[in-house]
Design an enzyme around this catalytic site. Sequence first.
Site, PDB file in Angstrom:
ATOM      1  CE  LYS A  39       9.532  -3.961   2.331  1.00 25.22           C
ATOM      2  NZ  LYS A  39       8.184  -4.008   2.869  1.00 25.22           N
ATOM      3  NE  ARG A  70       0.526  -9.776   2.956  1.00 27.50           N
ATOM      4  CZ  ARG A  70       0.594  -8.443   3.026  1.00 27.50           C
ATOM      5  NH1 ARG A  70       0.766  -7.861   4.189  1.00 27.50           N
ATOM      6  NH2 ARG A  70       0.486  -7.700   1.954  1.00 27.50           N
ATOM      7  N   GLY A 119      -8.671 -15.750  -0.096  1.00 28.56           N
ATOM      8  CA  GLY A 119      -7.502 -15.645   0.782  1.00 28.56           C
ATOM      9  C   GLY A 119      -6.956 -14.247   0.642  1.00 28.56           C
ATOM     10  CD  GLU A 139      -1.513  -7.847  -2.383  1.00 21.13           C
ATOM     11  OE1 GLU A 139      -1.362  -9.045  -2.689  1.00 21.13           O
ATOM     12  OE2 GLU A 139      -1.338  -7.411  -1.227  1.00 21.13           O
ATOM     13  CB  ALA A 144     -17.041 -20.798  -8.428  1.00 18.34           C
ATOM     14  N   GLY A 145     -14.181 -20.598  -6.947  1.00 17.54           N
ATOM     15  CA  GLY A 145     -12.807 -21.093  -6.812  1.00 17.54           C
ATOM     16  C   GLY A 145     -12.611 -21.790  -5.482  1.00 17.54           C
ATOM     17  CB  VAL A 170      -0.956  -0.019   1.217  1.00 13.92           C
ATOM     18  CG1 VAL A 170      -1.601   1.334   1.447  1.00 13.92           C
ATOM     19  CG2 VAL A 170      -2.033  -1.071   0.990  1.00 13.92           C
ATOM     20  CG  LEU A 212      -3.838  -1.212  -3.195  1.00  9.87           C
ATOM     21  CD1 LEU A 212      -3.383  -2.637  -3.324  1.00  9.87           C
ATOM     22  CD2 LEU A 212      -2.639  -0.281  -3.287  1.00  9.87           C
ATOM     23  CB  CYS A 257      -7.590  -7.404   2.136  1.00 13.32           C
ATOM     24  SG  CYS A 257      -6.257  -6.244   1.813  1.00 13.32           S
TER      25      CYS A 257
END
Length: 472
Positions: A35, A332, A261, A155, A256-257, A11, A153, A264
């Site tokens: 980083k 994540r 995950g 990803e 559908a899946g 973000v 947003l 968020c």
Amino acid sequence: MKIAVVGTGYVGLVSGACFAEWGHIVVCVDKDPPKIAGLRQGRMPIYEPHLDEMVERNCASGRLDFTCNLAKALKEAAIVFIAVNVPPHGDRGEPDLSCLYRTASDLAPLIADNTVVVVRSTAPVGTGDMVQKIIAATRKPCTFSVASNPEFLCEGVAVKNALTPDRVVVGVDDERAYKRLLELYADPMDLQDIPVVVTARRTAELIKYAANAFLATKITFINELADLCERLGSDVEELALGMGLDKRIGTTFLTAGPGFGGSCFPGDTLALLRTAQDHGVPLRVIEETVAANDARKRRMALRVVEALGGNIDGLTIAILGLTCKPDTDDMREAPSIPLIEALQRFGGHIRAYDPMGVENAAKILDDVVFCDDPYDCARNADAAVVVTEWAIIRDLDLVQIKANMRQPILVDLRNAFRRDAAVQLGFRISTIGNSASTKGDVRSMARQRNRSLGTAKIIPIAMREKDNGIII
Ligand code: NAD
């Protein structure tokens, strides 16, 4: 305007680069020295399409810089965005606000008078009040403002989302914050006809959770109907199209899946439930969404076991796609994680391929053979499982995949491949929301045509179901 962004992750980095693109002077700060060192040398810490170009362009123009030095970043900043991580923790998924509150107390003595501090991270209702209190412990309340400006947003398309969002939500409780945020957004949004919703700080905080909970519910709705389709011999993709073309419903988030995950939806739904429980207001629909999604993710492994005849002990399974969605390296809460862990518990050996997610996946998953190439991943596999529908995975040459496999079994949790084409090549295929009894040629023509409609310019089609398939 001079802007500081604290937290340079998905973000913070995307927002900071986007503000610089609009002509502001932006300094992004992070507590992670490697980083920041990488960013200063042009190395992106995350994979996000087109982000590197936008960062490079704005660094070259002198509008965007990176530092670990908070005081340097905050010097003369008119707006300070807090975009640090707020991970879920504890059994009830309480958001861990420690990073965010620490950031507030660190920046309190360093901000200039008249600064507007904006919470960009997704954080529960009342977080802005707490940030206000923390900063007020160090300086007079009349010298600063606290606002909420949640980020929506997605990803994989984050740069596009940041530059042209569907809307901007600004939560302000005083005039200084109102004027400063309108100064930031009024021009770029006006030029593109994008609405700016101005509301109170607590309402803005709630909007972010409500939006994500609604989208998570929409996904869960279609996932449950996919299960029903399988029992009825109906087709969930056609069902979603037929429903979604109703403008009141919309076609997005009806795919559908294996269950939602990502960084968020799982955390945000739990956090909203927690807020609701704390205030004695049950949100039953969202409670069921969370429970149904958890159960679904657990059930996915059983599909693979079933496809392999009920026992996978000692068998090799090729996982195609690991990230929570295509075009990101974010692992994540990815559905691939519980799936792989369950398959390993059942005795399966896992090989896995992902175009961008392997580095992060290797930090989470043990005993997985990661492959650089999808065809190599399929080598000697007893089943291949599509978990993330990257374009490169959708475009795989199934002939070559089959040639490398020990058994031609395909478990397609994203409906990335056409069932009839895979069957013709000799695969036994298990898909989501359409059963093996789905009739051949005519149905597949319909599906091809429906897919070509895409989600944008929709041309109405009339479909009439008959015993032997579909007539268009
Ligand atoms: P992230 O983990 O990618 O990035 C957070 C960054 O903050 C890290 O680089 C970390 O080092 C840094 N940080 C933490 N504490 C700091 C401190 N005290 N000083 C300086 N830097 C510090 O997280 P993210 O995905 O960018 O998410 C940030 C927030 O935005 C979260 O609340 C998330 O829920 C929300 N959000 C995320 C997305 C998304 O798609 N990732 C979308 C919308 C909103």
